[in-house]
Design a protein around this motif. Structure first.
Motif, short mmCIF file in Angstrom:
data_model
loop_
_atom_site.label_atom_id
_atom_site.label_comp_id
_atom_site.label_asym_id
_atom_site.label_seq_id
_atom_site.Cartn_x
_atom_site.Cartn_y
_atom_site.Cartn_z
N GLY A 1 0.82 -1.20 0.00
CA GLY A 1 0.00 0.00 0.00
C GLY A 1 0.85 1.25 0.00
N ARG A 2 0.18 2.35 -0.16
CA ARG A 2 0.89 3.64 -0.13
C ARG A 2 1.26 3.98 1.30
NH1 ARG A 2 -0.05 8.29 -3.55
NH2 ARG A 2 0.58 7.45 -5.51
N LYS A 3 2.37 4.66 1.44
CA LYS A 3 2.82 5.11 2.75
C LYS A 3 1.98 6.32 3.16
CE LYS A 3 6.94 6.54 5.20
NZ LYS A 3 8.35 6.88 5.10
N ALA A 4 1.51 6.33 4.38
CA ALA A 4 0.68 7.42 4.87
C ALA A 4 1.54 8.69 5.03
CB ALA A 4 0.06 7.06 6.21
N VAL A 5 0.98 9.79 4.61
CA VAL A 5 1.67 11.07 4.73
C VAL A 5 1.30 11.69 6.07
CG1 VAL A 5 1.95 13.35 3.72
CG2 VAL A 5 1.62 11.38 2.24
N VAL A 6 2.29 11.98 6.89
CA VAL A 6 2.04 12.61 8.19
C VAL A 6 2.33 14.10 8.04
CG1 VAL A 6 2.69 12.66 10.62
CG2 VAL A 6 2.70 10.50 9.38
N ASP B 1 -4.62 18.38 -0.81
CA ASP B 1 -4.28 17.02 -0.36
C ASP B 1 -2.76 16.87 -0.27
OD1 ASP B 1 -3.76 14.24 -0.18
OD2 ASP B 1 -5.66 13.79 -1.16
N PRO B 2 -2.21 16.51 0.91
CA PRO B 2 -0.76 16.42 1.07
C PRO B 2 -0.14 15.20 0.36
CG PRO B 2 -1.85 15.78 3.09
CD PRO B 2 -2.92 16.29 2.18
#
Length: 105
Positions: A2-7, A55-56
């Protein structure tokens, strides 16, 4: 995979949301349709909507492509961190202080 979550910090999220709103308003002031801008930027309409929401997870290159599609507004990216007052202050604090040797009489 999956995609890495952006913090992203809340203040930064607010800045991105405001930037997205400003991009949307720039598009509307120019009377450009979502389809036209997304075609010019070579992105999907959904991605343009993400940009306009700030959206980041959208890459900065896509933000640049959208700004360019709005009529060359991508040059505004040159203003990012142009006047780095904190960095200059820190740099000045690390400069060596030159002192003259005492005169020998």
């Amino acid at each position: 995979m999956g995609r890495k979550a952006v913090v992203v910090f809340p203040a930064t999220r607010d800045i991105l949301a405001k930037m997205g709103e400003q991009i949307k308003l720039a598009r509307l002031r120019r009377n450009l349709a979502v389809e036209l801008v997304s075609e010019r930027a070579d992105i999907s309409r959904a991605t343009l909507w993400k940009v306009e929401k700030g959206d980041p997870s959208v890459a900065i290159g896509i933000y640049a492509a959208v700004l360019h599609a709005l009529g060359g507004m991508d040059t505004d990216l040159l203003l990012v961190a142009k006047d780095d007052t904190l960095g200059r202050t820190l740099q000045d604090l690390n400069l060596p202080i030159r002192r003259r040797a005492p005169k020998g009489d």
